[in-house]
Design an enzyme around this catalytic site. Structure first.
Site, PDB file in Angstrom:
ATOM      1  N   THR A 132      36.679  23.183  51.137  1.00 21.10           N
ATOM      2  CA  THR A 132      35.203  23.077  50.655  1.00 21.10           C
ATOM      3  C   THR A 132      35.290  24.155  49.456  1.00 21.10           C
ATOM      4  OG1 THR A 132      34.805  24.486  52.340  1.00 21.10           O
ATOM      5  CG2 THR A 132      34.306  22.510  52.564  1.00 21.10           C
ATOM      6  N   PRO A 133      34.310  24.225  48.640  1.00 20.76           N
ATOM      7  CA  PRO A 133      34.248  25.180  47.302  1.00 20.76           C
ATOM      8  C   PRO A 133      34.469  26.839  47.560  1.00 20.76           C
ATOM      9  CG  PRO A 133      32.392  23.693  47.227  1.00 20.76           C
ATOM     10  CD  PRO A 133      33.253  23.308  48.599  1.00 20.76           C
ATOM     11  N   CYS A 134      35.489  27.331  46.786  1.00 18.86           N
ATOM     12  CA  CYS A 134      35.790  28.638  47.060  1.00 18.86           C
ATOM     13  C   CYS A 134      34.948  29.619  46.389  1.00 18.86           C
ATOM     14  CB  CYS A 134      37.271  28.726  46.756  1.00 18.86           C
ATOM     15  SG  CYS A 134      37.855  28.390  45.286  1.00 18.86           S
ATOM     16  N   GLN A 135      34.170  29.107  45.298  1.00 15.19           N
ATOM     17  CA  GLN A 135      33.184  29.909  44.480  1.00 15.19           C
ATOM     18  C   GLN A 135      32.593  30.985  45.557  1.00 15.19           C
ATOM     19  OE1 GLN A 135      33.438  26.779  43.932  1.00 15.19           O
ATOM     20  NE2 GLN A 135      33.820  26.478  41.902  1.00 15.19           N
ATOM     21  N   SER A 136      32.055  30.588  46.496  1.00 16.08           N
ATOM     22  CA  SER A 136      31.309  31.066  47.382  1.00 16.08           C
ATOM     23  C   SER A 136      31.503  31.089  48.833  1.00 16.08           C
ATOM     24  CB  SER A 136      29.800  31.104  47.212  1.00 16.08           C
ATOM     25  OG  SER A 136      28.859  31.778  48.066  1.00 16.08           O
TER      26      SER A 136
END
Length: 389
Positions: free
Chosen positions: A69-73
């Site tokens: 899942t997205p790692c930006q946040s």
């Protein structure tokens, strides 16, 4: 083994697992270019799109659910509360998808920052969610440079097994990692390419020079960093060679390059003075003033964007041979594919009325992906556990 993939990107999992005989049942990707890559390479596998709409997805039988899942946040505030960033919510959506399909195995990947997010409570909430669903789990930080690619890429991998944590732990942990005497790693100044029994060929495929098993060595932690940052590109895909910001001229490395990054001496790999000592290639983040420069090892590939973006994103790393007179240049897309373990040209697909996609979306998709070699190792470990339990 049948698997479903979410946040699929350009499908490192499929490139790693299909050679094992595993079959994808569905993908889930919403970004246009990665979706085009999926349609190009896997036209018969449905891309179900937005993973938040999983309740509308058709029934499927899967043995493994995989996703990063997205790692930006990563801001999972808890299973009973909302989230500050909706991208972080996809970690909980991943759990809900696991609950819907009930696979025996789950494999989840993210950046090491998840371990300290919100004092560790966010990651704890994710693991608590796995337990609530009946999964035993283990997690470990793995670095792709120890699996046969010349890229420093540390990522957290969580493996869960329905009903038994011991099977999950057997996948990620080995005797060497538990004994206090870990297998030797990459030493300072070591010429890995000249001494390693195993290396990577031009396509990044593990091979053994002595007839042994490179996969076994990699799984045991003994495989030195093998060369993938090679450039026999020579505009073979019809692309214009990239140039660095400021107009520095590109000099592609040519010749028969079969070893590590230290073969950047015009493709010869060794000095011309008869000593046989390698000429290293220095790789560094293109806009970090060389603070992370290292010989024969690339910094972590990021989701390349533009020069004004955050220091952790932006352009791809730059390289330069230590030989005098060699110009600095940016990594080319085919080199980035190799650094992640993909076949050459995996992202060189027709896109938006062009015979080959532009470099920008290719850089971004490659930087967002997982390392194929690590995913292959995890897949093989799951197979071993399946065979003995």
């Amino acid at each position: 083994m049948r698997y479903g993939s979410v946040c699929s990107g350009i499908e490192a999992a499929s490139v790693a697992w299909e050679p094992l005989g595993w079959t994808p049942q569905f993908f889930s990707e919403i970004e246009p270019f990665p979706s085009a890559v999926l349609a190009h390479h896997w036209p018969d596998v449905p891309n179900l799109g937005d993973m938040t709409k999983f309740k509308e997805w058709p029934d499927a039988t899967i043995d493994v659910l995989v996703g990063g899942t997205p790692c930006q946040s990563f801001s999972v505030a808890g299973l009973r509360r909302g989230l500050d960033d909706p991208r972080g919510n996809l970690a909980l959506t991943f759990l809900a998808i696991a609950d819907q399909y009930r696979p025996r195995w789950v494999v989840w990947e993210n950046v090491p920052g998840v371990l300290s997010s919100n004092g560790g409570r966010d990651f704890g909430a994710f693991l608590g969610g796995l337990v609530k669903l009946g999964y035993g789990f283990s997690y470990r930080v793995l670095d792709a440079q120890y699996f046969g690619v010349a890229q420093r890429r540390r990522r957290v991998f969580v493996v869960g097994h329905l009903g038994d944590w011991r099977r999950a732990a057997a996948v990620l942990f080995e005797r060497e990692s538990l004994s206090g005497n870990p297998a030797p790693r990459r030493g300072p100044g070591q010429d890995a390419a000249a001494d390693a029994e195993c290396s990577a060929d031009a396509a990044g495929t593990l091979r053994a020079s002595d007839g042994g098993s490179c996969v076994d060595q990699a799984m045991a932690g003994h495989l030195q960093v093998a060369g993938t940052l090679t450039a026999t590109y020579a505009e073979q895909a019809g692309q214009d060679l990239a140039t660095m910001e400021g107009g520095l001229q590109v000099q592609a490395i040519t010749g028969d390059i079969t070893h590590a990054l230290n073969t950047a001496n015009n493709g010869k790999g060794f000095s011309e003075d008869g000593t046989g000592r390698g000429v290293p290639t220095i790789a560094f983040t293109a806009k970090d003033y060389g603070a992370d420069a290292q010989a024969d090892l690339s910094p972590t590939l990021r989701a390349g964007g533009h020069a004004a973006s955050h220091a952790n994103a932006g352009v791809m790393p730059a390289i330069c041979s230590a030989r005098p007179g060699m110009a600095v240049r940016r990594l080319m897309p085919v080199e980035c594919e190799r650094l992640q373990g993909f076949p050459d040209g995996h992202t060189a697909i027709p896109y938006r009325n062009k015979a080959i996609a532009a470099d920008g979306p290719r850089y971004k998709a490659i930087g967002n992906s997982m390392a194929v070699v690590v995913m292959e190792w995890i897949g093989r470990r799951i197979e071993q556990v399946e065979a003995i339990t």
